[in-house]
Scaffold this active site. Structure first.
Site, PDB file in Angstrom:
ATOM      1  N   ASN A  45       5.803  -3.882  -5.175  1.00  0.00           N
ATOM      2  CA  ASN A  45       5.375  -3.833  -6.566  1.00  0.00           C
ATOM      3  C   ASN A  45       4.699  -5.124  -7.051  1.00  0.00           C
ATOM      4  OD1 ASN A  45       5.522  -3.838  -9.451  1.00  0.00           O
ATOM      5  ND2 ASN A  45       7.058  -2.243  -9.406  1.00  0.00           N
ATOM      6  N   ASP A  47       4.058  -7.887  -5.499  1.00  0.00           N
ATOM      7  CA  ASP A  47       3.041  -8.369  -4.548  1.00  0.00           C
ATOM      8  C   ASP A  47       1.686  -7.752  -4.883  1.00  0.00           C
ATOM      9  OD1 ASP A  47       5.729  -8.387  -2.952  1.00  0.00           O
ATOM     10  OD2 ASP A  47       4.397  -9.660  -1.760  1.00  0.00           O
ATOM     11  N   ASP A 170      15.357 -12.649  -3.840  1.00  0.00           N
ATOM     12  CA  ASP A 170      16.472 -11.961  -3.204  1.00  0.00           C
ATOM     13  C   ASP A 170      17.766 -12.763  -3.043  1.00  0.00           C
ATOM     14  OD1 ASP A 170      14.210 -10.430  -2.919  1.00  0.00           O
ATOM     15  OD2 ASP A 170      14.433 -10.088  -0.780  1.00  0.00           O
ATOM     16  N   GLU A 399       4.092 -16.991   3.469  1.00  0.00           N
ATOM     17  CA  GLU A 399       4.881 -16.362   2.407  1.00  0.00           C
ATOM     18  C   GLU A 399       5.286 -17.397   1.356  1.00  0.00           C
ATOM     19  OE1 GLU A 399       8.207 -14.278   4.059  1.00  0.00           O
ATOM     20  OE2 GLU A 399       8.708 -13.280   2.170  1.00  0.00           O
TER      21      GLU A 399
HETATM   22  C1  DGY Z   1      12.877  -7.909   1.848  1.00  0.00           C
HETATM   23  O1  DGY Z   1      12.967  -6.933   2.588  1.00  0.00           O
HETATM   24  O2  DGY Z   1      13.202  -9.055   2.187  1.00  0.00           O
HETATM   25  C2  DGY Z   1      12.290  -7.744   0.536  1.00  0.00           C
HETATM   26  O3  DGY Z   1      12.218  -8.929  -0.164  1.00  0.00           O
HETATM   27  C3  DGY Z   1      13.011  -6.702  -0.252  1.00  0.00           C
HETATM   28  O4  DGY Z   1      12.212  -6.412  -1.327  1.00  0.00           O
END
Ligand code: DGY
Length: 428
Positions: A45, A47, A170, A399
């Site tokens: 989303n 991203d 996360d 990333e």
């Molecule tokens: C992941 O798989 O690490 C993602 O950040 C989940 O959205």
């Protein structure tokens, strides 16, 4: 006359622009862009929203297609999912069979992600785009309404997340204590794919994943029912990141609505939501930490430490505490050379190379710098931009970046990092 250094820098900047476009083209899957091949092989989303800013620099039609594809995955409830599984891929776990979330037009995850989309649409829109914006308006408005109804059902004016993945950040240390309450004893055996693709030291721990999966199981068992999640989900935490991004997105949606001439009633209801959030924002101010922090709504406990999202208040248009935030940012900058680390570098839980426990994320810097510039804090906006540029010149488009060395962290050839280079092209 330009010095040799200037010419050299101009050349490197030009090469970087070409490389950034290449990253987007390589990750292009036609109607959406994957964050990076294999590690994240679907549409994500936020991203996708940031990636549209990159496409806009050289292919505006493709940028619109990106955001329209994202919105086309919207659930009847208004929720726009965090992952849309357009294809079947075996390099990612957990896939649609684990999520069991077939509520929308496409198999997807059952949670959302930071709603930057309306703000991106406002960036993309030019004179000739009124029809497209009008066509997207209802979807954006329904998604925003969903955040308030589903993730702030008590009307506090601050937004909760039901899963660490919903924050987009996360494994932030903020989530450790609230997530420790999650019963993960029934999760069983599973095979992670992320640690087969990226060094495990840069990824969340197994105990984090066990809890992520326990929460997915809870949602799936309750049919992803918003009321059941608000009432019984073990993880329910106010997120300064989502709250700032939604408040900003609401302001941008209001401007879009005025621009395309929506009904007064619709505009008034957006203004009412903005006022509620303006009234609620200060709940996240934590005097002991001297910054905005998350709040575990199950225990009432505040997190003890600021994160990069604490600096998003100016981006949200909340400026009363900007001087304190600038002091805090100045202190952080004395502890690590590259801004803005995702977590307080003075804290013992800071890890410069582990995902959201320290690394710098370019799209967070983009939002922070945008807010600071709009608030008249040009010096600090420029520092954040220059830091981002230095890291990209050093490591390209990974990333995220180590705030101590500028080295790559996580996946490589990464779409949103490249997109931010392109979006800032004229400023870098
Ligand atoms: C992941 O798989 O690490 C993602 O950040 C989940 O959205």
């Amino acid at each position: 006359m330009n010095s040799v250094e200037d010419v050299d820098l101009a050349h490197r900047v030009a090469v970087m622009g070409q490389r950034a476009k290449r990253v987007l083209r390589d990750n292009d899957r036609g109607r959406y862009t994957v964050p990076t091949a294999k590690l994240y092989p679907f549409q994500w989303n936020w991203d996708s929203a940031f990636v549209a800013l990159g496409w806009a620099e050289f292919d505006p039609e493709r940028a619109w297609l990106e955001v329209e594809t994202l919105l086309s995955s919207q659930w009847p409830s208004g929720m726009v999912p965090h992952i849309i599984f357009w294809t079947q891929e075996d390099t990612y776990f957990p896939g649609p069979d684990v999520w069991r979330a077939n509520h929308g037009p496409q198999p997807s995850s059952g949670i959302s992600q930071p709603p930057v989309l309306a703000s991106v649409v406002r960036q993309l829109a030019t004179e000739s785009d009124t029809d497209r914006v009008n066509a997207m308006f209802d979807g954006l408005n329904r998604w925003h309404q969903w955040w308030h109804a589903a993730r702030d059902p008590k009307g506090l004016g601050v937004i909760a997340i039901s899963h660490p993945w919903e924050s987009g950040r996360d494994n932030l240390p903020d989530w450790d204590i609230p997530a420790a309450a999650i019963d993960a004893s029934q999760v069983g055996e599973y095979e992670r794919r992320d640690t087969q693709l990226v060094d495990a030291s840069m990824r969340p721990h197994k105990h984090d994943y066990d809890r992520y999966l326990a929460l997915v199981n809870f949602g799936a068992e309750h049919g992803w029912d918003d009321a059941a999640i608000a009432a019984g989900n073990e993880f329910w935490v106010v997120d300064p990141g989502i709250t700032a991004i939604l408040l900003r997105a609401e302001r941008d949606l209001l401007k879009l609505g005025e621009w395309v001439g929506r009904d007064a009633d619709e505009l008034t209801s957006i203004s009412t939501r903005i006022e509620r959030m303006e009234g609620g924002y200060d709940r996240m101010w934590n005097p002991e930490a001297g910054t905005y922090t998350s709040i575990d709504l199950r225990s009432g406990e505040y997190a003890t430490t600021g994160t990069s999202a604490s600096f998003l208040a100016p981006y949200a248009g909340v400026t009363e505490r900007t001087p304190a935030l600038i002091d805090e940012l100045a202190t952080w900058s004395q502890h690590c050379p590259y801004l803005v680390p995702s977590f307080d570098p003075r804290d013992s839980r800071f890890e410069p190379n582990r995902y959201w426990r320290g690394p710098v994320w370019a799209m967070v810097n983009y939002m922070i710098a945008t807010g600071l510039a709009e608030t008249g804090e040009d010096e600090w906006a420029e520092k954040v931009r220059l830091s981002t540029r230095q890291m990209m010149l050093h490591s390209g488009f990974p990333e995220s970046f180590s705030p101590t060395t500028a080295e790559s962290v996580g996946g490589l050839h990464f779409a949103w990092t490249a997109a931010i280079w392109l979006a800032w092209l004229h400023k870098l």
